[in-house]
Structures are given as C-alpha cells and as structure tokens.
Design a protein around this motif. Structure first.
Motif, mmCIF file in Angstrom:
data_model
loop_
_atom_site.group_PDB
_atom_site.id
_atom_site.type_symbol
_atom_site.label_atom_id
_atom_site.label_comp_id
_atom_site.label_asym_id
_atom_site.label_seq_id
_atom_site.Cartn_x
_atom_site.Cartn_y
_atom_site.Cartn_z
ATOM 1 N N GLY A 18 0.746 -1.224 0.000
ATOM 2 C CA GLY A 18 0.000 0.000 0.000
ATOM 3 C C GLY A 18 0.775 1.272 0.000
ATOM 4 N N GLY A 19 0.912 1.944 -1.016
ATOM 5 C CA GLY A 19 1.532 3.247 -0.989
ATOM 6 C C GLY A 19 0.544 4.282 -1.382
ATOM 7 N N VAL A 157 -11.015 4.253 -1.689
ATOM 8 C CA VAL A 157 -11.897 5.413 -1.798
ATOM 9 C C VAL A 157 -11.271 6.591 -1.041
ATOM 10 C CG1 VAL A 157 -14.179 6.344 -1.244
ATOM 11 C CG2 VAL A 157 -13.942 3.960 -1.998
ATOM 12 N N GLY A 158 -11.148 7.722 -1.728
ATOM 13 C CA GLY A 158 -10.589 8.910 -1.107
ATOM 14 C C GLY A 158 -9.081 8.904 -1.001
ATOM 15 N N GLY A 159 -8.426 7.869 -1.533
ATOM 16 C CA GLY A 159 -6.981 7.777 -1.401
ATOM 17 C C GLY A 159 -6.235 8.882 -2.110
ATOM 18 N N GLN A 414 -1.825 2.630 4.776
ATOM 19 C CA GLN A 414 -2.008 2.435 3.341
ATOM 20 C C GLN A 414 -3.143 3.298 2.770
ATOM 21 O OE1 GLN A 414 -2.293 -1.780 2.594
ATOM 22 N NE2 GLN A 414 -0.607 -2.248 3.967
ATOM 23 N N PRO A 415 -2.995 4.616 2.833
ATOM 24 C CA PRO A 415 -4.089 5.498 2.408
ATOM 25 C C PRO A 415 -4.480 5.333 0.954
ATOM 26 C CG PRO A 415 -2.039 6.729 2.713
ATOM 27 C CD PRO A 415 -1.812 5.362 3.286
ATOM 28 N N CYS A 416 -3.568 4.893 0.103
ATOM 29 C CA CYS A 416 -3.912 4.742 -1.308
ATOM 30 C C CYS A 416 -4.558 3.381 -1.586
ATOM 31 C CB CYS A 416 -2.662 4.914 -2.168
ATOM 32 S SG CYS A 416 -2.988 4.938 -3.938
#
Length: 471
Positions: A18-19, A157-159, A414-416
């Motif tokens: 997750g990047g 979503v929102g990443g 992992q925001p993306c």
C-alpha cells in the motif's frame, strides 16, 4: 513499532503493501524577468515552482522555495547572480560529469556505478559557482526533499485526496524552511517496485542537484506535525546517513524493526552512492534477490518471511558492515525524526492545548502579533523559546514529554490502497490521518488568520487578532 509499509510506487507488497498514487495535476512554470541593457534575458525564479527533469520523465516535478527580487533592473539582477556565480548556467565554460556519456542516472544493478563523485561534484560547483554557493536563507546547507507515490489512481476510496493532503503538507513545510521538494511518481527502475523505488529516485536527485548537500527521503504517508522544527544538520556533520532507530536493536539485537526506512537523510557524496549501490543489490532488480530474502530471514531477529525488503536490507548492511557503513550512519532517537502514528495521534489535542497555554503566559509580544509567512523561522525561534521551559520534552517531540512531534508516519495505514494492515482499523487510520493533517495545517493557517473548527473538521474559523492571548 511496525516497519515502514508505504509502497510509494508500483504494485502493493504482500506483507507491507500500500503506498499512494498521486498524479501531479500540472506543471508550474517560472516567470521570466528580462533585464535591460546589452545582456540577454536573465532567468529569475519568481514563483514557487520549477519543472526539472534530468531525463525525459514527464511526472518528475520539483518545487522550489521562492527567491525574492527587489527590482527587475539589470543592476539588481547582476547583484543577485553575483552570489551564485556570474558564469553559471548553460554559458559556463568547461566540461563536467554531465558531458560524460558513461554517467547514468539509472540504477543498474551488476554494473559499476559512478566513481569519483566528490571530485566531479566539486568541479561542477567551481565552474557554476566561482564565488561560492549560497546556503538557504537561514544559512544552512542546501537540502532537497524527495517523496513520491505510484502513477495510477488509488484503489482506496478517497486515497487520491488523502495523498494530495499529504503532498500539501510537505509543500507547506518546504516553503516555510527553504527546502526544495522533488515529488516523483515514475518508476525510474521498472523492476524496483514498491518501497525499493525510493533508491533510484534519491540517486537521480543527487545527480540532478549537485548543489544540494543533503537529499531527504520522506514517505508519501508521513506528515510534518511540527512546522517550526528545523533539521539539526550540524548534529550530523560527521555522518552521511540519518535514519530513525536504536543502536542496541540494530547493532546488538539485529532486529529487522530496529529502524524505520520510511524517512532518511543522506549526504550527497561518493559514500552515499556506493551505499545505495550496495542497498540496491539486495532488491528485486538483482538476480540474487531471492537469496537475499533467505539471508535476511535467517540473520535478522523477528523476521519471519523470506522477502528482501528495503528496511531489513538496511538493518543488515549497517549491522553486518558496521565499520564500512554503520560508522557513518546516525540512528536518530533524540526526537521524532519519524514518529509512529499510534504513539502520536491521541496526544495531539493535549499538545496543542499546552502550546497555546505556554504562548498565552509568555511575555514575548511577537507571538501574538500577525506577521508575514516568510518571517516564519524567526517567529518559530521565538515560539520555541517560549515553550522550551513550559512544555516538557525534547524539541521535535519524543516518546516522553509534550512537544510537537516533528514527523508523524502512518505506517501500515495504506491510504492509497484503502486496506490498512490488519492490526489497525480503517477508522483509527482515517481519524488519525485527519487529526495529524489538521494539526499541522492549523500551524500554517495561523499565518493567514484561520484555524480548523475542530481537530477532525474541514471547516475553518477566523482567529481573534490577539490569538492565542484571546480565545
């Protein structure tokens, strides 16, 4: 503490994944200011950005801190360039490493890397800056920050919006401290995916910015939560690599989580190029990648998988070759060079309240006076003096005390990708990221007369004129 789990470029990794994926929306062009007289046009950096690409990669964008020019006259332009070398630019005489076809920006595992870099860099500096190179406005050595994310849109979503906010945070910090930011979302070495992609980006930045003494890698999911704190570069004068970690855990216990590779500072020198070549040889572009995974699993404490990741490889290099590599590395634990978000976010409200209380009690009138943003560092010094005795803990924060944490790193959120590590909930990550970003943004908005309505709100409200004395 968990290891760095940001995947800045490419596909997700199975265990640390997750990047982020942020496509920079466009290029920001410099303004051209023409001097009078018989000389040709003089290029002056008037805006906050410049597009710089040493190779034809369209998604490599550099943001510069602004250069102030009091007059557009030929005399003032000449005075400006007298400090940085009147013979600089494309008209400079003499050949440099840029004219050598054997010098490559790319990481080529198995092939001999750049040699004699210190001499090459010194020769370039002498030609381009015959009168010496200015440091930043604050008199420090020049620093280029490098960060980045993957090219495709985020799956979560929102990443993409979150990564935009992370990027804004870095831009804010760099603008306030005169640091140049290079944000990259191109794979400069196609086989060096995920967290390994940072090495080609940092190496390319060194060659493209020989005027910079330091290159500073910051993961996409790291937030600057103390906009007043400046890197204590003098502290690292005898070292070439700075990373957050603990000597006992790296050199004694050889723990794979004895440091975090998500934020590091590396000197622009031959030692660093050699070190990154050795580091890259343990990555996925190497034919020995699988073997290194087994070596790391068998050597490092607590490592259960046989994947050769960047962090484990860094621990191995420093501990296995302590005299060659470890002796020039500084494991910073004196402040939150990068703080683990789980230890930080629940304390941010109390930290903000203590800072406000300290400023209200302070007799230093400048802390309650409106001022131009470009004067930030002077006011930051006054603010730090006011809170030094009133708020316990080290400047830059730490595991004890209540000073602002310098960097808060959202390892594992992992925001993306949208799916955090199983040990965290989506809500804890989302609330933590919003809280940290707003906490930092309030320090920026203050100069514009605003702050967020509450720690998790997107709404802002105007500040009283005498804030923080008036609530």
């Amino acid at each position: 503490m968990a290891a760095s789990e940001t995947v800045p470029f490419g596909v997700s990794a199975a265990s640390k994944g997750g990047g982020g994926g942020l496509v920079v929306a466009g290029r920001v062009h410099d303004a051209l200011v023409f001097a009078s007289g018989v000389v040709a046009a003089v290029l002056v950096l008037l805006a906050t950005a410049s597009f710089m690409s040493p190779m034809p990669v369209t998604n490599l964008v550099a943001f510069r801190s602004p250069v102030s020019v009091a007059s557009t006259s030929a005399a003032s332009a000449k005075a400006l360039y007298a400090d940085v070398g009147v013979h600089g630019g494309p008209d400079a005489a003499g050949r440099t490493f840029y004219d050598d076809s054997r010098v490559s920006y790319a990481v080529e595992v198995g092939r001999r890397g750049i040699t004699g870099w210190d001499a090459k860099r010194a020769a370039w500096m002498r030609l381009r800056y015959p009168r010496g190179l200015n440091a930043t406005a604050a008199g420090r050595e020049r620093v280029v920050m490098v960060s980045g994310s993957q090219a495709p849109p985020c799956r979560g979503v929102g990443g993409d919006h979150l990564l935009l906010r992370f990027l804004k945070n870095k831009l804010d910090y760099c603008r306030l401290h005169g640091v140049e930011l290079l944000y990259n979302n191109a794979l400069l070495q196609p086989r060096m995916l995920a967290y390994w992609a940072k090495i080609p980006a940092v190496r390319a930045a060194m060659l493209a910015h020989p005027d910079a003494e330091w290159v500073w890698w910051v993961d996409a999911d790291a937030v600057f939560t103390d906009m007043d704190f400046s890197l204590p570069l003098e502290k690292y004068k005898d070292h070439n690599l700075v990373v957050y970690g603990w000597n006992k855990e790296v050199y004694g216990e050889r723990s794979w989580v004895g440091l975090n590779a998500g934020v590091f500072l590396i000197r622009n020198c031959q030692w660093s190029l050699d070190f990154m070549d050795a580091w890259a040889r343990m990555g996925p572009a190497s034919p020995e990648y699988a073997r290194w995974g087994n070596v790391l699993r068998d050597t490092l404490q607590g490592k259960s998988d046989n994947e050769s990741d960047d962090q484990s490889a860094l621990v191995y290099l420093l501990s296995e070759h302590e005299e060659k590599w470890g002796s020039k590395a500084y494991l910073e634990k004196g402040y939150f060079f990068q703080g683990y978000w789980v230890e930080v976010v629940d304390r941010l409200d109390d930290i903000a309240a203590r800072y406000e209380a300290a400023e209200r009690r302070s007799s230093a009138a400048p802390l309650r006076r409106r001022h131009a943003e470009r004067e930030h560092e002077r006011y930051a010094a006054a603010r730090n003096a006011a809170v030094r005795d009133a708020v316990p803990g080290p400047a830059g924060g730490g595991q004890s005390g209540w000073r602002r944490p310098f960097v808060t790193h959202f390892t594992g959120c992992q925001p993306c990708g949208g799916e955090p590590n199983k040990i965290y909930s989506k809500k804890s990550c989302a609330d933590g990221m919003n809280r940290a970003l707003n906490f930092a943004d309030d320090q920026v908005l203050r100069n514009y007369g605003f702050r967020h309505k509450d720690p998790l709100s997107d709404e802002v409200r105007p500040l009283p004129f005498d804030y923080p004395a008036a609530r």
